[in-house]
Design an enzyme around this catalytic site. Structure first.
Site, PDB file in Angstrom:
ATOM      1  N   SER A  18       0.796  -1.050   0.071  1.00 55.16           N
ATOM      2  CA  SER A  18      -0.163   0.098   0.049  1.00 55.16           C
ATOM      3  C   SER A  18       0.939   1.279  -0.043  1.00 55.16           C
ATOM      4  O   SER A  18       1.445   1.491  -0.921  1.00 55.16           O
ATOM      5  CB  SER A  18      -1.064  -0.138   1.202  1.00 55.16           C
ATOM      6  OG  SER A  18      -2.001   0.842   1.021  1.00 55.16           O
ATOM      7  N   ASP A  63     -10.075  -4.594  -4.472  1.00 60.27           N
ATOM      8  CA  ASP A  63      -9.432  -3.724  -3.661  1.00 60.27           C
ATOM      9  C   ASP A  63     -10.038  -2.503  -3.566  1.00 60.27           C
ATOM     10  O   ASP A  63     -10.217  -1.802  -4.428  1.00 60.27           O
ATOM     11  CB  ASP A  63      -8.004  -3.256  -3.907  1.00 60.27           C
ATOM     12  CG  ASP A  63      -7.042  -2.657  -3.005  1.00 60.27           C
ATOM     13  OD1 ASP A  63      -7.746  -2.154  -2.076  1.00 60.27           O
ATOM     14  OD2 ASP A  63      -5.959  -2.786  -2.735  1.00 60.27           O
ATOM     15  N   HIS A  93      -7.842  -5.627  -0.171  1.00 61.49           N
ATOM     16  CA  HIS A  93      -6.585  -4.926   0.071  1.00 61.49           C
ATOM     17  C   HIS A  93      -5.909  -5.895   1.152  1.00 61.49           C
ATOM     18  O   HIS A  93      -5.874  -5.661   2.203  1.00 61.49           O
ATOM     19  CB  HIS A  93      -6.712  -3.454   0.693  1.00 61.49           C
ATOM     20  CG  HIS A  93      -5.611  -2.661   0.926  1.00 61.49           C
ATOM     21  ND1 HIS A  93      -5.107  -2.046  -0.383  1.00 61.49           N
ATOM     22  CD2 HIS A  93      -5.111  -1.835   1.766  1.00 61.49           C
ATOM     23  CE1 HIS A  93      -3.982  -1.330  -0.154  1.00 61.49           C
ATOM     24  NE2 HIS A  93      -4.122  -1.435   1.194  1.00 61.49           N
TER      25      HIS A  93
END
Length: 223
Positions: free
Chosen positions: A119, A173, A204
């Site tokens: 991320s 996601d 995610h």
């Protein structure tokens, strides 16, 4: 003025490591987030590796109403690729560079160092790795995107033009849309980078299939 070294968690797969993986966590997590992945990886043929899991600095994050949490840079809005905290990205880039320098000082050459991240950590991996002045072993980029992409062509360093890039994302996601990752992939390909693209039926997060693919990739770049 030199940058202070971030606090880190370290895990070594054997004595006298000959390679290092610097793994950057996502927004609101900390260095411990990805420590459990180390025993799940098949590192056959890689030799002993030092995994370094730094804790990002704490800062108020705009999108979370200014709540102070660990973050590599501020998130201003949900349109991740548009309004960006360029100053924060560059400040954390210097912090990651200092971690690379520490591993080199401990005897591991840049060519045996992998930058990895999830991320926000993925964004920092690309932000730092593409600009690093020595060839790295690889860039492992999970569930993130290429930040301040318009500056990459002018600022990238030729040392890492051939460095392998593992770019992976979940198709569902809800945090970083897969389209943003696809745009990042396409931009990197247009600049001639070697991108190995993977997508998975996951949100995610990380899934077992991805861990297996990461293992194979690490065996290739560190074997």
């Amino acid at each position: 003025m030199s940058n202070p070294l971030l606090d880190t968690i370290e895990k070594e797969t054997g004595p006298n490591p000959t390679a290092a993986v610097i793994w950057l966590h996502g927004l609101g997590a900390d260095g411990g987030d990805f420590v459990p992945i180390v025993p799940e990886l098949d590192l056959t043929g890689c030799g002993p590796i030092r995994f370094v899991f730094p804790h990002a600095p704490t800062m108020p994050v705009t999108i979370n109403n200014g709540y102070v949490m660990r973050a590599w840079y501020d998130i201003i809005g949900i349109d991740l690729g548009r309004r960006e905290d360029e100053a924060g990205l560059r400040k954390s880039q210097a912090l990651v560079e200092a971690l690379i320098a520490k591993e080199k000082a401990r005897g591991i050459p840049a060519s045996r160092i992998v930058l990895a991240g999830f991320s926000q950590g993925c964004a920092m991996t690309l932000q730092t790795g593409l600009r690093h002045a020595e060839k790295l072993a690889g860039l492992l980029c999970l569930s993130g995107y290429l930040p301040i992409h318009a500056s990459v062509e002018a600022e990238r360093h030729s040392a890492n033009h051939e460095t392998p890039i593992f770019l992976a994302h979940g198709r569902s996601d809800p945090v970083v849309p897969v389209r943003l990752a696809e745009m990042s992939r396409d931009h990197l390909l247009s600049l001639g980078y070697q991108v190995e693209w993977h997508e998975y039926a996951m949100p995610h997060s990380v899934c077992p299939e991805e861990v297996a693919d990461i293992s194979r990739w690490l065996q290739r770049v560190l074997g």
